[in-house]
Write a protein that holds these residues in place. Sequence first.
Motif, mmCIF file in Angstrom:
data_model
loop_
_atom_site.group_PDB
_atom_site.id
_atom_site.type_symbol
_atom_site.label_atom_id
_atom_site.label_comp_id
_atom_site.label_asym_id
_atom_site.label_seq_id
_atom_site.Cartn_x
_atom_site.Cartn_y
_atom_site.Cartn_z
ATOM 1 N N ARG A 10 5.794 -73.258 20.250
ATOM 2 C CA ARG A 10 5.558 -73.231 18.769
ATOM 3 C C ARG A 10 4.313 -72.300 18.721
ATOM 4 O O ARG A 10 3.523 -72.670 19.776
ATOM 5 N N ASP A 11 4.143 -71.723 17.927
ATOM 6 C CA ASP A 11 2.689 -70.581 17.928
ATOM 7 C C ASP A 11 1.490 -71.279 17.808
ATOM 8 O O ASP A 11 0.558 -71.265 18.553
ATOM 9 N N ASP A 12 1.592 -72.631 17.330
ATOM 10 C CA ASP A 12 0.392 -73.636 17.290
ATOM 11 C C ASP A 12 -0.119 -73.932 18.841
ATOM 12 O O ASP A 12 -1.222 -74.251 18.767
#
Length: 288
Positions: free
Chosen positions: A53-55
């Motif tokens: 996930r980009d987070d």
Amino acid sequence: METTSLRIAIQKSGRLTDKTINLLENIGLKFDGYKDRLLVKSLNFDVELLLIRDDDIPEYVQDGICDLGIVGANVSLERGADVEVIRDLQYGMCRLSVAVPKSSGFHTMHDLNNKRIATSYPNLTRKYFSSRGIDVKIVEISGAVEIAPRLDVADAIVDLVSSGGTLKTNGLQELEVILHSQSQLIRTRKPIPAEKLDLIDKFLIRINGRQLAERSRYIMMNAPRESLEVISGLIPSLKSPTILPLAEPDMIAIHSVIPTDKFWEVMEELKAAGASGIVMLPVESMIV
Ligand code: ATP
Ligand code: ZN
């Protein structure tokens, strides 16, 4: 055993995924599929991709689990990760903006004093409002922030905007931009072994070549031999163009690589100087 492959964190599935894979393929890296996989090794370069996930990307890079990462500046700044930004990648362009319902009667940032702001970017939002001396209550929401005012969960929002279409559809208007963002290549500040540093250098040379190529075009034109000096003057980067004879003795073909913007600026003048049959081609990579 510790891996010596260069490990790059990229978004698993989302707005940046296809463009990031495209960039990597355009610099010559081959992958045997990446959908639904966590770790993908390149078939022809000592690189492995971690798809997450980009987070999570900024922390993975900060902690040295990955050497490099490709992620939006908005995410790195929100997470406050201690990483080095090494390149802006010119895609995933967006802005983090304050938006209010059109019908709200809010016209300035100060109208939002003591109001509720829905956002997935609580840290950037808090910092921004406090730097402006405006007190707000932040309502953290992980998705579909734009419907929060209609549900009376918040009075205004802070969200990512690209075209502005989503805001419009939801009866919202932009009040102020907090941050302009794009996809970036980030690097860990943890020590990296020498072999990997060498791989990073090679990787960056390819990225640079690709970025330079994207801003350039290969142009070809025919012109009277006597116009060569004028044409060379119009395009300073034509310092040493390739000149080819044509069947017609007084005519030549001129080939060169020029910045795309420059080409559009001087196109009319090239024609006026006698250039004809001007052809412009994309360049795949450029190593200077
Ligand atoms: P993930 O499941 O990986 O957490 P996400 O839903 O947080 O994904 P996406 O919507 O896929 O993220 O967006 C990824 C990045 O794309 C954003 O962080 C931002 O940098 C960029 N982006 C560009 N335009 C927009 C836009 N209009 N809305 C949201 N993100 C955008
Ligand atoms: Zn995300």
